[in-house]
Design an enzyme around this catalytic site. Structure first.
Site, PDB file in Angstrom:
ATOM      1  N   CYS A 182       0.766  -1.171   0.043  1.00 22.28           N
ATOM      2  CA  CYS A 182      -0.164   0.032   0.134  1.00 22.28           C
ATOM      3  C   CYS A 182       1.207   1.243  -0.121  1.00 22.28           C
ATOM      4  O   CYS A 182       1.926   1.027  -0.342  1.00 22.28           O
ATOM      5  CB  CYS A 182      -1.187   0.002   1.130  1.00 22.28           C
ATOM      6  SG  CYS A 182      -0.393   0.306   2.864  1.00 22.28           S
ATOM      7  N   ARG A 231      -3.320  -0.675   5.431  1.00 23.87           N
ATOM      8  CA  ARG A 231      -3.899  -1.848   4.800  1.00 23.87           C
ATOM      9  C   ARG A 231      -2.979  -2.894   4.568  1.00 23.87           C
ATOM     10  O   ARG A 231      -3.482  -3.884   4.691  1.00 23.87           O
ATOM     11  CB  ARG A 231      -4.413  -1.382   3.085  1.00 23.87           C
ATOM     12  CG  ARG A 231      -5.409  -0.072   3.384  1.00 23.87           C
ATOM     13  CD  ARG A 231      -5.968   0.388   2.152  1.00 23.87           C
ATOM     14  NE  ARG A 231      -4.822   1.251   1.681  1.00 23.87           N
ATOM     15  CZ  ARG A 231      -4.592   1.961   0.657  1.00 23.87           C
ATOM     16  NH1 ARG A 231      -5.650   2.005  -0.291  1.00 23.87           N
ATOM     17  NH2 ARG A 231      -3.519   3.006   0.382  1.00 23.87           N
ATOM     18  N   ASP A 269      -8.047   3.761   1.249  1.00 29.08           N
ATOM     19  CA  ASP A 269      -7.022   4.031   2.346  1.00 29.08           C
ATOM     20  C   ASP A 269      -7.788   4.745   3.519  1.00 29.08           C
ATOM     21  O   ASP A 269      -8.332   5.798   3.229  1.00 29.08           O
ATOM     22  CB  ASP A 269      -5.897   5.056   2.126  1.00 29.08           C
ATOM     23  CG  ASP A 269      -4.658   5.179   2.811  1.00 29.08           C
ATOM     24  OD1 ASP A 269      -4.735   4.441   3.938  1.00 29.08           O
ATOM     25  OD2 ASP A 269      -3.766   5.901   2.672  1.00 29.08           O
TER      26      ASP A 269
END
Length: 146
Positions: free
Chosen positions: A9, A15, A119
């Site tokens: 990420c 994440r 996100d």
């Protein structure tokens, strides 16, 4: 075939750590790690996972408290058989770091309708829960395929 899997990420604090630890739980015989496209630029390298994500993961029986963010490197890209990213734009970002790995870079959400995983950083608990749910669904589908 895919024995070394890298989950990517942006900052490697929300994440990708969850993706990494869920895949480790589901695929214990595989080598799985995570990294961030901009961990160094964001001054997150070496930092733990975001507290909101640590708490949410813990509520779901997953301990990511020992995670430390690391910057994605060209060498790291070469080392892994499969690179799983959160958003379509991350494919381009990974490819800009190492063009040779385009063919082994795919969306984590590939098997849930090629969904991107937004996100949740600095957002609401609901944003974290939504991202976690998508990551959980995605890793389950990847585990079936791998």
């Amino acid at each position: 075939m895919f024995n070394k899997i890298l989950v990517v990420c942006v900052g490697n604090i929300c994440r990708s750590p969850v993706g990494e630890y869920l895949l480790k739980k589901q695929l214990p015989n595989k080598h799985i790690a995570s990294a961030g496209i901009a961990s160094k630029k964001s001054k997150l390298e070496g930092k733990p996972a975001d507290n909101s994500m640590i708490e949410l993961a813990s509520e779901n029986g997953l301990d990511i408290s020992m995670h430390q963010s690391q910057q994605l490197t060209r060498e790291m890209c070469n080392e892994y058989d499969l690179i799983l990213v959160m958003e379509k734009g991350h494919i381009d970002a990974v490819t800009s770091i190492n063009p040779a790995v385009r063919g082994k870079t795919m969306l984590l959400g590939q098997w849930i309708g090629q969904k991107e995983i937004p996100d949740p950083y600095k957002m609401s608990k609901e944003a974290f829960e939504h991202a976690y749910s998508l990551i959980d669904q995605s890793t389950r589908e990847w585990a079936k395929k791998l």
